[in-house]
Write an enzyme that holds these catalytic residues in place. Structure first.
Site, PDB file in Angstrom:
ATOM      1  CG  LEU A 160      -1.929  -1.115   1.316  1.00 40.80           C
ATOM      2  CD1 LEU A 160      -2.663  -1.071   2.654  1.00 40.80           C
ATOM      3  CD2 LEU A 160      -2.914  -1.046   0.155  1.00 40.80           C
ATOM      4  N   GLY A 161       2.025   1.186   0.572  1.00 46.30           N
ATOM      5  CA  GLY A 161       2.879   2.361   0.643  1.00 46.30           C
ATOM      6  C   GLY A 161       4.185   2.027   1.317  1.00 46.30           C
ATOM      7  N   GLY A 202       7.656   4.119   3.283  1.00 48.26           N
ATOM      8  CA  GLY A 202       8.331   5.325   3.758  1.00 48.26           C
ATOM      9  C   GLY A 202       9.755   4.985   4.148  1.00 48.26           C
ATOM     10  N   GLY A 203      10.402   5.919   4.797  1.00 42.41           N
ATOM     11  CA  GLY A 203      11.787   5.718   5.185  1.00 42.41           C
ATOM     12  C   GLY A 203      11.977   4.661   6.256  1.00 42.41           C
ATOM     13  CG  MET A 204      11.506   5.235  10.023  1.00 39.79           C
ATOM     14  SD  MET A 204      11.117   5.708  11.708  1.00 39.79           S
ATOM     15  CE  MET A 204      11.438   4.202  12.606  1.00 39.79           C
ATOM     16  CB  VAL A 222       1.753   0.133   4.948  1.00 34.99           C
ATOM     17  CG1 VAL A 222       0.355  -0.328   5.372  1.00 34.99           C
ATOM     18  CG2 VAL A 222       2.386   0.996   6.030  1.00 34.99           C
ATOM     19  CE  LYS A 262       4.593   2.417  10.450  1.00 32.66           C
ATOM     20  NZ  LYS A 262       4.107   3.556  11.277  1.00 32.66           N
ATOM     21  CG  ASP A 296       6.181  12.776  11.043  1.00 31.37           C
ATOM     22  OD1 ASP A 296       6.439  13.948  10.681  1.00 31.37           O
ATOM     23  OD2 ASP A 296       6.323  11.787  10.301  1.00 31.37           O
TER      24      ASP A 296
END
Length: 165
Positions: free
Chosen positions: A23-24, A26-28, A31, A46, A141
């Site tokens: 689904l996506g 990021g840097g960490m 998902v 995640k 964040d």
């Protein structure tokens, strides 16, 4: 097993979650859509990025997100149902699967949102943050990418705050 760049569709995590599409990312973390194979509930998983899974500090922060969100009782917070680790120790969170889009994506598509929609979003974000603050949780964040727009069972706008890591 090191966490690969992507988890193949159909992979079973923790003996009960069948991985679907990504689904996506990021840097960490990445998902994925997944399904609990015992009860057929669709969820989001995640998974902490492999290069970060070796840091005990990062791993603890990642798992602290699950504990923090579990304390917050609000329809405006994306719920975390479970947590676990892959065979190599890489942690993951099992979360509510949301349909809709991030506020960021909505803002990119609609450069001028109506005042009514803007107010509705702000009020729901404030309600979610208020609940978090009641249990001494601070979102570190908050940004449009971590605000998700979906609809409730009556088709009304429902705003969810994501990513309390």
């Amino acid at each position: 097993m090191a966490v690969p760049g992507s988890i193949p569709k159909g992979t079973i995590l923790s003996g009960k979650y069948a991985v679907g599409r990504e689904l996506g990312r990021g840097g960490m973390a990445a998902v994925y859509q997944a399904e609990n194979i015992d009860i057929h509930k669709k969820v989001a998983i995640k998974l902490l990025a492999g290069h970060l899974a070796t840091s005990q500090t990062v791993v603890e922060r990642f798992l602290r997100e699950a504990r923090a969100v579990a304390k917050i009782k609000s329809p405006h917070i994306c719920d975390v149902y479970d947590s676990g680790r892959l065979d190599d120790g890489t942690p993951f969170l099992v979360m509510e699967l949301l349909e809709g889009e991030s506020l960021y994506d909505a803002m990119c598509r609609d450069r001028q949102m109506s005042p009514e929609l803007t107010l509705a979003i702000i009020l729901q974000v404030a309600r979610g943050l208020s609940r978090a603050h009641e249990v001494s949780i601070v979102h570190r964040d908050l940004k449009p990418e971590n605000i998700f727009l979906t609809v409730d069972e009556d088709g009304q706008l429902l705003v969810k705050i994501l990513d309390f890591g």
